[in-house]
Design a protein around this motif. Structure first.
Motif, PDB file in Angstrom:
ATOM      1  N   SER A  92      25.587  46.815  12.299  1.00 21.00           N
ATOM      2  CA  SER A  92      25.536  45.591  11.515  1.00 21.00           C
ATOM      3  C   SER A  92      26.906  45.297  10.932  1.00 21.00           C
ATOM      4  O   SER A  92      27.750  46.180  10.804  1.00 21.00           O
ATOM      5  CB  SER A  92      24.535  45.740  10.364  1.00 21.00           C
ATOM      6  OG  SER A  92      23.252  45.973  10.878  1.00 21.00           O
ATOM      7  N   LYS A 105      26.435  43.142   5.664  1.00 19.73           N
ATOM      8  CA  LYS A 105      25.017  43.509   5.699  1.00 19.73           C
ATOM      9  C   LYS A 105      24.856  44.970   5.285  1.00 19.73           C
ATOM     10  O   LYS A 105      23.915  45.327   4.574  1.00 19.73           O
ATOM     11  CB  LYS A 105      24.442  43.303   7.106  1.00 19.73           C
ATOM     12  CG  LYS A 105      24.266  41.850   7.480  1.00 19.73           C
ATOM     13  CD  LYS A 105      23.655  41.722   8.870  1.00 19.73           C
ATOM     14  CE  LYS A 105      23.502  40.276   9.271  1.00 19.73           C
ATOM     15  NZ  LYS A 105      22.962  40.139  10.643  1.00 19.73           N
ATOM     16  N   PHE A 106      25.774  45.806   5.742  1.00 18.14           N
ATOM     17  CA  PHE A 106      25.721  47.227   5.400  1.00 18.14           C
ATOM     18  C   PHE A 106      25.892  47.406   3.896  1.00 18.14           C
ATOM     19  O   PHE A 106      25.148  48.165   3.255  1.00 18.14           O
ATOM     20  CB  PHE A 106      26.801  47.980   6.196  1.00 18.14           C
ATOM     21  CG  PHE A 106      26.682  49.459   6.134  1.00 18.14           C
ATOM     22  CD1 PHE A 106      25.599  50.120   6.691  1.00 18.14           C
ATOM     23  CD2 PHE A 106      27.664  50.219   5.505  1.00 18.14           C
ATOM     24  CE1 PHE A 106      25.489  51.497   6.630  1.00 18.14           C
ATOM     25  CE2 PHE A 106      27.567  51.595   5.447  1.00 18.14           C
ATOM     26  CZ  PHE A 106      26.474  52.237   6.013  1.00 18.14           C
ATOM     27  N   LYS A 151      25.287  45.229   1.540  1.00 18.87           N
ATOM     28  CA  LYS A 151      24.105  44.671   0.880  1.00 18.87           C
ATOM     29  C   LYS A 151      22.964  45.686   0.917  1.00 18.87           C
ATOM     30  O   LYS A 151      22.275  45.889  -0.081  1.00 18.87           O
ATOM     31  CB  LYS A 151      23.687  43.375   1.577  1.00 18.87           C
ATOM     32  CG  LYS A 151      22.533  42.684   0.922  1.00 18.87           C
ATOM     33  CD  LYS A 151      22.209  41.378   1.638  1.00 18.87           C
ATOM     34  CE  LYS A 151      20.990  40.728   1.011  1.00 18.87           C
ATOM     35  NZ  LYS A 151      20.562  39.542   1.725  1.00 18.87           N
ATOM     36  N   ARG A 152      22.797  46.332   2.063  1.00 14.99           N
ATOM     37  CA  ARG A 152      21.739  47.332   2.201  1.00 14.99           C
ATOM     38  C   ARG A 152      22.001  48.527   1.276  1.00 14.99           C
ATOM     39  O   ARG A 152      21.066  49.055   0.647  1.00 14.99           O
ATOM     40  CB  ARG A 152      21.655  47.790   3.665  1.00 14.99           C
ATOM     41  CG  ARG A 152      20.566  48.771   3.937  1.00 14.99           C
ATOM     42  CD  ARG A 152      19.196  48.130   3.812  1.00 14.99           C
ATOM     43  NE  ARG A 152      18.188  49.153   4.001  1.00 14.99           N
ATOM     44  CZ  ARG A 152      17.125  49.301   3.252  1.00 14.99           C
ATOM     45  NH1 ARG A 152      16.878  48.468   2.274  1.00 14.99           N
ATOM     46  NH2 ARG A 152      16.280  50.272   3.475  1.00 14.99           N
ATOM     47  N   GLU A 187      21.065  47.495  -2.174  1.00 10.33           N
ATOM     48  CA  GLU A 187      19.608  47.473  -2.318  1.00 10.33           C
ATOM     49  C   GLU A 187      19.048  48.892  -2.468  1.00 10.33           C
ATOM     50  O   GLU A 187      18.185  49.136  -3.318  1.00 10.33           O
ATOM     51  CB  GLU A 187      18.967  46.789  -1.100  1.00 10.33           C
ATOM     52  CG  GLU A 187      19.203  45.293  -1.050  1.00 10.33           C
ATOM     53  CD  GLU A 187      18.731  44.668   0.266  1.00 10.33           C
ATOM     54  OE1 GLU A 187      18.272  45.407   1.175  1.00 10.33           O
ATOM     55  OE2 GLU A 187      18.825  43.440   0.391  1.00 10.33           O
ATOM     56  N   VAL A 188      19.546  49.815  -1.659  1.00 11.65           N
ATOM     57  CA  VAL A 188      19.084  51.207  -1.749  1.00 11.65           C
ATOM     58  C   VAL A 188      19.480  51.794  -3.098  1.00 11.65           C
ATOM     59  O   VAL A 188      18.695  52.510  -3.745  1.00 11.65           O
ATOM     60  CB  VAL A 188      19.655  52.044  -0.564  1.00 11.65           C
ATOM     61  CG1 VAL A 188      19.418  53.537  -0.784  1.00 11.65           C
ATOM     62  CG2 VAL A 188      19.040  51.597   0.761  1.00 11.65           C
TER      63      VAL A 188
END
Length: 117
Positions: free
Chosen positions: A80, A84-85, A87-88, A91-92
C-alpha cells in the motif's frame, strides 16, 4: 521458271520474316526466363522472411504471456502507499490506546473491589 523464281523470292522473304520473328521470340523468351528466375529468387526470400516473422511473432506472444504472468505475480506483492500505511498505523495505535485505557479501568475496578472486600 520465272514463276518459280518469283515463288522462291516470296518464300525467301517469308522465311526471313519468320526467322526474324523467331529471333524476337527467342529474345522475349530469354527475358521472360530471366524475369521468372528473379521472381523465384524473390519468392524464396519472401518465404524465408515470412518464416522469420512468424517465429518472431510466436516468440513475442510467448514473452507477452510470460510478462502477463509476471505482472499478476508482482501485483500481489504491491504494498500500500505510505499514506495508507501511516493511517493504518495510527488506527492501530488508537485502538491500542483504547484497549490500554480499558485495561486500566478494569484494573482500577479490580483494586476498588479488592479494597472493598
Amino acid at each position: 521458271l520465272s514463276i518459280l523464281r518469283e515463288q522462291t523470292s516470296d518464300e525467301s522473304k517469308m522465311i526471313a520474316d519468320l526467322e526474324e520473328e523467331c529471333k524476337a521470340m527467342e529474345h522475349s523468351i530469354i527475358a521472360l526466363n530471366k524475369e521468372q528466375e528473379d521472381i523465384r529468387e524473390e519468392t524464396i526470400t519472401l518465404k524465408t522472411k515470412n518464416t522469420e516473422l512468424k517465429d518472431a511473432i510466436a516468440k513475442s506472444s510467448t514473452l507477452v504471456e510470460e510478462d502477463k504472468a509476471t505482472l499478476q505475480m508482482l501485483a500481489s506483492q504491491i504494498v500500500s502507499s505510505p499514506e495508507k500505511f501511516r493511517k493504518r498505523i495510527i488506527e492501530v495505535g488508537q485502538a491500542l490506546q483504547a484497549e490500554q485505557r480499558d485495561i486500566k479501568t478494569a484494573d482500577r475496578k479490580v483494586r476498588d473491589l479488592a479494597a472493598w472486600v
